[in-house]
Design a protein around this motif. Sequence first.
Motif, PDB file in Angstrom:
ATOM      1  N   GLY A   1       6.590   6.689  13.887  1.00  0.00           N
ATOM      2  CA  GLY A   1       5.436   5.894  14.305  1.00  0.00           C
ATOM      3  C   GLY A   1       4.118   6.519  13.911  1.00  0.00           C
ATOM      4  O   GLY A   1       3.068   5.917  14.071  1.00  0.00           O
ATOM      5  N   TYR A   2       4.168   7.755  13.424  1.00  0.00           N
ATOM      6  CA  TYR A   2       2.961   8.443  12.982  1.00  0.00           C
ATOM      7  C   TYR A   2       3.288   9.265  11.731  1.00  0.00           C
ATOM      8  O   TYR A   2       4.450   9.497  11.417  1.00  0.00           O
ATOM      9  CB  TYR A   2       2.410   9.350  14.071  1.00  0.00           C
ATOM     10  CG  TYR A   2       3.312  10.520  14.381  1.00  0.00           C
ATOM     11  CD1 TYR A   2       3.186  11.728  13.690  1.00  0.00           C
ATOM     12  CD2 TYR A   2       4.300  10.425  15.341  1.00  0.00           C
ATOM     13  CE1 TYR A   2       4.030  12.785  13.950  1.00  0.00           C
ATOM     14  CE2 TYR A   2       5.142  11.481  15.614  1.00  0.00           C
ATOM     15  CZ  TYR A   2       5.005  12.666  14.909  1.00  0.00           C
ATOM     16  OH  TYR A   2       5.851  13.716  15.169  1.00  0.00           O
ATOM     17  N   VAL A   3       2.246   9.692  11.033  1.00  0.00           N
ATOM     18  CA  VAL A   3       2.388  10.566   9.869  1.00  0.00           C
ATOM     19  C   VAL A   3       1.365  11.688   9.972  1.00  0.00           C
ATOM     20  O   VAL A   3       0.393  11.589  10.716  1.00  0.00           O
ATOM     21  CB  VAL A   3       2.193   9.798   8.538  1.00  0.00           C
ATOM     22  CG1 VAL A   3       3.321   8.816   8.296  1.00  0.00           C
ATOM     23  CG2 VAL A   3       0.861   9.077   8.492  1.00  0.00           C
ATOM     24  N   LEU A   4       1.596  12.758   9.235  1.00  0.00           N
ATOM     25  CA  LEU A   4       0.643  13.856   9.167  1.00  0.00           C
ATOM     26  C   LEU A   4      -0.131  13.744   7.861  1.00  0.00           C
ATOM     27  O   LEU A   4       0.460  13.561   6.791  1.00  0.00           O
ATOM     28  CB  LEU A   4       1.369  15.196   9.228  1.00  0.00           C
ATOM     29  CG  LEU A   4       2.083  15.490  10.541  1.00  0.00           C
ATOM     30  CD1 LEU A   4       2.875  16.788  10.436  1.00  0.00           C
ATOM     31  CD2 LEU A   4       1.101  15.575  11.685  1.00  0.00           C
ATOM     32  N   VAL A   5      -1.455  13.835   7.954  1.00  0.00           N
ATOM     33  CA  VAL A   5      -2.330  13.751   6.788  1.00  0.00           C
ATOM     34  C   VAL A   5      -3.342  14.893   6.836  1.00  0.00           C
ATOM     35  O   VAL A   5      -3.617  15.441   7.896  1.00  0.00           O
ATOM     36  CB  VAL A   5      -3.076  12.398   6.713  1.00  0.00           C
ATOM     37  CG1 VAL A   5      -2.102  11.244   6.552  1.00  0.00           C
ATOM     38  CG2 VAL A   5      -3.951  12.173   7.917  1.00  0.00           C
ATOM     39  N   LEU A   6      -3.889  15.224   5.676  1.00  0.00           N
ATOM     40  CA  LEU A   6      -4.911  16.265   5.617  1.00  0.00           C
ATOM     41  C   LEU A   6      -6.117  15.859   6.451  1.00  0.00           C
ATOM     42  O   LEU A   6      -6.563  14.717   6.407  1.00  0.00           O
ATOM     43  CB  LEU A   6      -5.363  16.486   4.177  1.00  0.00           C
ATOM     44  CG  LEU A   6      -4.431  17.283   3.286  1.00  0.00           C
ATOM     45  CD1 LEU A   6      -4.931  17.276   1.849  1.00  0.00           C
ATOM     46  CD2 LEU A   6      -4.299  18.706   3.789  1.00  0.00           C
ATOM     47  N   ALA A   7      -6.611  16.806   7.229  1.00  0.00           N
ATOM     48  CA  ALA A   7      -7.806  16.561   8.050  1.00  0.00           C
ATOM     49  C   ALA A   7      -9.051  16.734   7.198  1.00  0.00           C
ATOM     50  O   ALA A   7      -9.079  17.598   6.334  1.00  0.00           O
ATOM     51  CB  ALA A   7      -7.833  17.532   9.221  1.00  0.00           C
ATOM     52  N   PRO A   8     -10.057  15.938   7.376  1.00  0.00           N
ATOM     53  CA  PRO A   8     -10.136  14.795   8.275  1.00  0.00           C
ATOM     54  C   PRO A   8      -9.367  13.603   7.700  1.00  0.00           C
ATOM     55  O   PRO A   8      -9.341  13.387   6.486  1.00  0.00           O
ATOM     56  CB  PRO A   8     -11.631  14.490   8.342  1.00  0.00           C
ATOM     57  CG  PRO A   8     -12.158  14.927   7.022  1.00  0.00           C
ATOM     58  CD  PRO A   8     -11.310  16.130   6.635  1.00  0.00           C
ATOM     59  N   ALA A   9      -8.734  12.843   8.577  1.00  0.00           N
ATOM     60  CA  ALA A   9      -7.937  11.686   8.160  1.00  0.00           C
ATOM     61  C   ALA A   9      -8.834  10.642   7.507  1.00  0.00           C
ATOM     62  O   ALA A   9      -9.947  10.392   7.962  1.00  0.00           O
ATOM     63  CB  ALA A   9      -7.233  11.088   9.373  1.00  0.00           C
ATOM     64  N   ARG A  10      -8.345  10.072   6.423  1.00  0.00           N
ATOM     65  CA  ARG A  10      -9.080   8.998   5.746  1.00  0.00           C
ATOM     66  C   ARG A  10      -8.093   7.992   5.173  1.00  0.00           C
ATOM     67  O   ARG A  10      -6.989   8.350   4.785  1.00  0.00           O
ATOM     68  CB  ARG A  10     -10.005   9.553   4.671  1.00  0.00           C
ATOM     69  CG  ARG A  10      -9.317  10.312   3.590  1.00  0.00           C
ATOM     70  CD  ARG A  10     -10.279  11.143   2.748  1.00  0.00           C
ATOM     71  NE  ARG A  10      -9.615  11.721   1.616  1.00  0.00           N
ATOM     72  CZ  ARG A  10      -8.739  12.720   1.646  1.00  0.00           C
ATOM     73  NH1 ARG A  10      -8.396  13.247   2.783  1.00  0.00           N
ATOM     74  NH2 ARG A  10      -8.177  13.171   0.557  1.00  0.00           N
ATOM     75  N   ARG A  11      -8.493   6.748   5.165  1.00  0.00           N
ATOM     76  CA  ARG A  11      -7.649   5.669   4.657  1.00  0.00           C
ATOM     77  C   ARG A  11      -7.458   5.828   3.147  1.00  0.00           C
ATOM     78  O   ARG A  11      -8.302   6.381   2.450  1.00  0.00           O
ATOM     79  CB  ARG A  11      -8.279   4.301   4.927  1.00  0.00           C
ATOM     80  CG  ARG A  11      -8.447   3.972   6.378  1.00  0.00           C
ATOM     81  CD  ARG A  11      -7.113   3.699   7.014  1.00  0.00           C
ATOM     82  NE  ARG A  11      -7.297   3.382   8.426  1.00  0.00           N
ATOM     83  CZ  ARG A  11      -6.544   2.533   9.072  1.00  0.00           C
ATOM     84  NH1 ARG A  11      -5.577   1.906   8.466  1.00  0.00           N
ATOM     85  NH2 ARG A  11      -6.752   2.317  10.334  1.00  0.00           N
ATOM     86  N   CYS A  12      -6.364   5.308   2.657  1.00  0.00           N
ATOM     87  CA  CYS A  12      -6.064   5.343   1.222  1.00  0.00           C
ATOM     88  C   CYS A  12      -7.131   4.561   0.465  1.00  0.00           C
ATOM     89  O   CYS A  12      -7.447   3.432   0.825  1.00  0.00           O
ATOM     90  CB  CYS A  12      -4.684   4.736   0.991  1.00  0.00           C
ATOM     91  SG  CYS A  12      -4.233   4.558  -0.746  1.00  0.00           S
ATOM     92  N   ARG A  13      -7.672   5.149  -0.580  1.00  0.00           N
ATOM     93  CA  ARG A  13      -8.740   4.487  -1.333  1.00  0.00           C
ATOM     94  C   ARG A  13      -8.214   3.368  -2.222  1.00  0.00           C
ATOM     95  O   ARG A  13      -8.954   2.494  -2.641  1.00  0.00           O
ATOM     96  CB  ARG A  13      -9.508   5.495  -2.175  1.00  0.00           C
ATOM     97  CG  ARG A  13      -8.716   6.094  -3.315  1.00  0.00           C
ATOM     98  CD  ARG A  13      -9.559   7.112  -4.075  1.00  0.00           C
ATOM     99  NE  ARG A  13      -8.795   7.772  -5.097  1.00  0.00           N
ATOM    100  CZ  ARG A  13      -8.770   7.391  -6.370  1.00  0.00           C
ATOM    101  NH1 ARG A  13      -9.485   6.367  -6.775  1.00  0.00           N
ATOM    102  NH2 ARG A  13      -8.030   8.041  -7.239  1.00  0.00           N
ATOM    103  N   HIS A  14      -6.927   3.361  -2.488  1.00  0.00           N
ATOM    104  CA  HIS A  14      -6.342   2.329  -3.347  1.00  0.00           C
ATOM    105  C   HIS A  14      -6.100   1.019  -2.597  1.00  0.00           C
ATOM    106  O   HIS A  14      -6.235  -0.057  -3.169  1.00  0.00           O
ATOM    107  CB  HIS A  14      -5.031   2.819  -3.959  1.00  0.00           C
ATOM    108  CG  HIS A  14      -5.200   4.009  -4.827  1.00  0.00           C
ATOM    109  ND1 HIS A  14      -5.700   3.943  -6.109  1.00  0.00           N
ATOM    110  CD2 HIS A  14      -4.951   5.320  -4.599  1.00  0.00           C
ATOM    111  CE1 HIS A  14      -5.745   5.146  -6.634  1.00  0.00           C
ATOM    112  NE2 HIS A  14      -5.300   6.010  -5.731  1.00  0.00           N
ATOM    113  N   CYS A  15      -5.721   1.117  -1.332  1.00  0.00           N
ATOM    114  CA  CYS A  15      -5.366  -0.092  -0.577  1.00  0.00           C
ATOM    115  C   CYS A  15      -6.218  -0.293   0.666  1.00  0.00           C
ATOM    116  O   CYS A  15      -6.033  -1.267   1.389  1.00  0.00           O
ATOM    117  CB  CYS A  15      -3.899  -0.044  -0.188  1.00  0.00           C
ATOM    118  SG  CYS A  15      -3.497   1.282   0.980  1.00  0.00           S
ATOM    119  N   ASP A  16      -7.115   0.646   0.953  1.00  0.00           N
ATOM    120  CA  ASP A  16      -7.974   0.595   2.139  1.00  0.00           C
ATOM    121  C   ASP A  16      -7.168   0.505   3.432  1.00  0.00           C
ATOM    122  O   ASP A  16      -7.561  -0.161   4.385  1.00  0.00           O
ATOM    123  CB  ASP A  16      -8.973  -0.560   2.041  1.00  0.00           C
ATOM    124  CG  ASP A  16     -10.140  -0.389   2.988  1.00  0.00           C
ATOM    125  OD1 ASP A  16     -10.508   0.765   3.291  1.00  0.00           O
ATOM    126  OD2 ASP A  16     -10.672  -1.421   3.449  1.00  0.00           O
ATOM    127  N   GLY A  17      -6.003   1.158   3.440  1.00  0.00           N
ATOM    128  CA  GLY A  17      -5.205   1.224   4.650  1.00  0.00           C
ATOM    129  C   GLY A  17      -4.126   0.177   4.796  1.00  0.00           C
ATOM    130  O   GLY A  17      -3.402   0.171   5.789  1.00  0.00           O
TER     131      GLY A  17
END
Length: 65
Positions: A29-45
Amino acid sequence: MPEYDQLKYERVLCTHCEGAGCTYCEKAGYVLVLAPARRCRHCDGDGCIYCGFTGWAGLKGRYDD
């Protein structure tokens, strides 16, 4: 860019399943991403091949420690 062993990750809600658990987040239900978290620039989330269909940039890989 921080050194490899000093990378910080944040836990964020998987946008594909909205926390319900799916194959893209390994049913967590969750994932780990590099901080600070940001939406994917290709699909905008929305989810695409570049973000592993999770909607987030900087996704922590299975073998990253």
